[in-house]
Design an enzyme around this catalytic site. Structure first.
Site, PDB file in Angstrom:
ATOM      1  N   HIS A   1      -3.501  -9.280  -5.172  1.00 22.64           N
ATOM      2  CA  HIS A   1      -4.920  -9.254  -4.834  1.00 22.64           C
ATOM      3  C   HIS A   1      -5.695  -8.821  -5.845  1.00 22.64           C
ATOM      4  O   HIS A   1      -6.704  -8.266  -5.487  1.00 22.64           O
ATOM      5  CB  HIS A   1      -5.008  -8.084  -3.733  1.00 22.64           C
ATOM      6  CG  HIS A   1      -4.151  -8.642  -2.235  1.00 22.64           C
ATOM      7  ND1 HIS A   1      -3.700  -7.766  -1.277  1.00 22.64           N
ATOM      8  CD2 HIS A   1      -3.736  -9.965  -1.920  1.00 22.64           C
ATOM      9  CE1 HIS A   1      -3.071  -8.473  -0.307  1.00 22.64           C
ATOM     10  NE2 HIS A   1      -3.006  -9.796  -1.021  1.00 22.64           N
TER      11      HIS A   1
ATOM     12  N   ALA B   1       0.730  -1.288  -0.016  1.00 21.18           N
ATOM     13  CA  ALA B   1       0.021  -0.043  -0.113  1.00 21.18           C
ATOM     14  C   ALA B   1       0.966   1.329   0.025  1.00 21.18           C
ATOM     15  O   ALA B   1       0.581   2.143  -0.716  1.00 21.18           O
ATOM     16  CB  ALA B   1      -0.935  -0.062   1.270  1.00 21.18           C
TER      17      ALA B   1
END
Ligand code: ZN
Length: 250
Positions: free
Chosen positions: A120, A21
């Site tokens: 993901h 992130a």
């Protein structure tokens, strides 16, 4: 300032970058797993991000799922930052073999990276859970495609067959894609340098992947400590965009 990292990159032939992130926060994409992300979710929905982004919740409460998902995980305005650009340049120069990312925003590809393994998934790929038809991001954001049987807009994208269109994003409770795992493990185990950036490696099973590394240079670039700091040859506690800009782009 980052001489040691420059030397490592110059001496490497097959770098693999493993990111999280933190790579996208410099593009203005907030981390929904951060304290603020958690707080905002609780305030607005009375639920945690993990609960709302689970496969079970998607099935039971698609309206709330898509409301949260579209507001918090999609940022159509976001542009690649210097970290994305530097990694794309390293690949173009033949030094970097793969980017493995936990992010779902597609910014690495937007910056020009070709070999990107998205553990993901991606917000840019979507498919109908009934017939399998594929859709891009624009489709699910268009309110005209999000009408219930009464013709009211409810934010839930539907296929021409009537099935719900689901993002190809790995939800909590779902398995990672096997091909993606295989390619990632292969890339990491054959790399001479592994750069871990913008991730604390806290999200399972991401941390397990980097254990496959057998090369000589392990570099960690992250603002906070990570599970691999002790094993790393080099640890840098600065924003990843700044580090890669000064090392690769300038
Ligand atoms: Zn369909």
């Amino acid at each position: 300032m980052y001489e040691k990292l420059k030397e490592i990159i110059e001496g490497s032939k097959s770098i693999v970058f493993f990111g999280g992130a933190g790579v996208s926060t410099e593009s203005g994409i907030p981390d929904f797993r951060s304290e603020t992300g958690l707080y905002n979710a609780k305030q607005e929905y009375g639920r945690s991000p993990e609960e709302m982004l689970s496969s079970r919740f998607f099935e039971k409460h698609p309206v709330t799922f898509f409301d949260y998902y579209k507001k918090n995980l999609i940022a159509t305005w976001a542009k690649p930052n210097d970290a994305h650009k530097a990694l794309a340049k390293l690949e173009k120069d033949g030094k970097l073999k793969a980017v493995i990312t936990q992010n779902i925003d597609g910014l690495h590809q937007m910056a020009g990276s070709k070999t990107v393994y998205e553990l993901h998934g991606s917000v840019h790929r979507n498919h109908c859970i009934h017939c399998g038809k594929k859709y891009g991001l624009e489709y699910i954001l268009d309110g005209n495609n999000c009408k219930n049987t009464n013709g009211e807009e409810d934010g839930v994208p539907r296929c021409s067959c009537g099935g719900i269109v689901k993002p190809d994003v790995v939800l909590y409770g779902e398995m990672l894609d096997e091909d993606c795992i295989r390619h990632s493990v292969k890339a990491i185990s054959s790399a001479d340098t592994l750069i871990i950036g913008g991730t604390s490696l806290a999200v399972y099973p991401a941390a397990g992947f980097v254990r496959y590394f057998q090369g000589k240079n392990l570099v960690v670039i992250n603002m906070s400590s990570t599970a691999m700091d002790l094993e790393a040859n080099l640890v840098i506690r600065d924003p990843i965009g700044q580090v890669l800009r000064e090392t690769v782009l300038i």
